[in-house]
Design a protein around this motif. Sequence first.
Motif, PDB file in Angstrom:
ATOM      1  N   SER A 124       0.831  -1.199   0.000  1.00 34.73           N
ATOM      2  CA  SER A 124       0.000   0.000   0.000  1.00 34.73           C
ATOM      3  C   SER A 124       0.875   1.263   0.000  1.00 34.73           C
ATOM      4  CB  SER A 124      -0.938   0.007   1.213  1.00 34.73           C
ATOM      5  OG  SER A 124      -0.199   0.159   2.409  1.00 34.73           O
ATOM      6  N   VAL A 125       0.268   2.370  -0.400  1.00 35.55           N
ATOM      7  CA  VAL A 125       0.978   3.650  -0.474  1.00 35.55           C
ATOM      8  C   VAL A 125       0.088   4.731   0.119  1.00 35.55           C
ATOM      9  CG1 VAL A 125       1.893   5.423  -2.042  1.00 35.55           C
ATOM     10  CG2 VAL A 125       2.329   3.015  -2.526  1.00 35.55           C
ATOM     11  N   ALA A 126       0.682   5.633   0.904  1.00 31.08           N
ATOM     12  CA  ALA A 126      -0.021   6.827   1.380  1.00 31.08           C
ATOM     13  C   ALA A 126       0.634   8.040   0.726  1.00 31.08           C
ATOM     14  CB  ALA A 126       0.063   6.933   2.901  1.00 31.08           C
ATOM     15  N   VAL A 127      -0.162   8.846   0.053  1.00 34.44           N
ATOM     16  CA  VAL A 127       0.369  10.015  -0.642  1.00 34.44           C
ATOM     17  C   VAL A 127      -0.035  11.268   0.117  1.00 34.44           C
ATOM     18  CG1 VAL A 127       0.355  11.336  -2.793  1.00 34.44           C
ATOM     19  CG2 VAL A 127       0.209   8.845  -2.868  1.00 34.44           C
ATOM     20  N   TYR A 128       0.940  12.123   0.414  1.00 38.97           N
ATOM     21  CA  TYR A 128       0.639  13.406   1.051  1.00 38.97           C
ATOM     22  C   TYR A 128       0.628  14.506  -0.013  1.00 38.97           C
ATOM     23  CZ  TYR A 128       0.738  17.516   4.005  1.00 38.97           C
ATOM     24  OH  TYR A 128       0.424  18.715   4.582  1.00 38.97           O
ATOM     25  N   THR A 129      -0.527  15.143  -0.151  1.00 37.72           N
ATOM     26  CA  THR A 129      -0.738  16.187  -1.157  1.00 37.72           C
ATOM     27  C   THR A 129      -0.991  17.502  -0.441  1.00 37.72           C
ATOM     28  OG1 THR A 129      -1.850  14.506  -2.495  1.00 37.72           O
ATOM     29  CG2 THR A 129      -2.115  16.800  -3.200  1.00 37.72           C
ATOM     30  N   ASP A 130      -0.339  18.583  -0.869  1.00 39.93           N
ATOM     31  CA  ASP A 130      -0.509  19.845  -0.147  1.00 39.93           C
ATOM     32  C   ASP A 130      -0.193  21.039  -1.049  1.00 39.93           C
ATOM     33  OD1 ASP A 130      -0.664  21.901   1.685  1.00 39.93           O
ATOM     34  OD2 ASP A 130       0.686  20.974   3.149  1.00 39.93           O
ATOM     35  N   PRO A 131      -1.212  21.538  -1.781  1.00 37.24           N
ATOM     36  CA  PRO A 131      -0.975  22.637  -2.735  1.00 37.24           C
ATOM     37  C   PRO A 131      -0.365  23.879  -2.093  1.00 37.24           C
ATOM     38  CG  PRO A 131      -3.240  21.830  -2.893  1.00 37.24           C
ATOM     39  CD  PRO A 131      -2.602  21.087  -1.774  1.00 37.24           C
TER      40      PRO A 131
END
Length: 301
Positions: A124-131
Amino acid sequence: MPELPEVETVRRGLEQAMLGRTFTGVVLRRGNLRFPFPDGFATHLLGRKIESIRRRAKYLLLDLDDGRIILSHLGMSGRYTLFDAEKVKQFETSQNIDEHSRFGTATGFDGRHDHVEFRFDDGSVAVYTDPRRFGIIDLIEVGEEQIHPLLETLGPEPFGDWNANQLAKKLHKKTTSIKVALLDQRVVVGVGNIYACEALHRSGIHPQRQSKTLVRKDGKPTKKLHLLHENVVQVLEQAVEVGGSSLNDFADVNGTLGYFGHHFQAYDREDEPCLKEDCGGTIERITQSGRSTFLCPRCQR
Ligand SMILES: [Zn+2]
């Protein structure tokens, strides 16, 4: 901006996905968010297992098996999106995955704001997105969460044993307005703009009322303050229940949006009728400390 209920929702989501998982890879696509990532961050996490996931105010604390803690804050626009092994496969492409996020169609912005990727032993992968990049991801030692400059001044958590007497103690000398006091993280943590407006409306308290007028001469809470304490806890609990509200570009860990927003009684309802039975007032918007406050001048005193 994610408020406490959203962060609690994220915590629960991360817990379901990451608890007991071991890091097999960490991709950092830039050197910083609000602060630089700690030296050797990615290397340090390799082979480390996540033993528990806690929340303090709006900070997430991921306890590792070597006594260190990943400290994470979502800032204004941060979010985690989780992909199980099956889903990860669907996003496999031949492009250089360390330079470009593969997950853009799911995380938004063509993946341009996918700054961190955590990969785990179950695929599994957790992606951190933060514009807007006001978020924080740091690594601290166990025990440091008590003395960390970002955490040490935090007041009590609204859930648990927090009570109206403690609130009265914090307010009895305060001449600032009650709305501004509720937003002060030293008074109580995690009450953001929306939930402060809602709790004050439910309690029939005018947001500009001086804080100390809600405390009796002997330092005990007035009836109104008891009511406010109850309503602060209630609005936050209800929001946690429905999975956090969805405002701006916030999404919870599964990428789904909450719906507490549809239940606001005052917040963002300028010029609309007060929903309290028999009130007949109209919601107004004023500005306090640079932030919008929504109130009904008829039933909030
Ligand atoms: Zn009203």
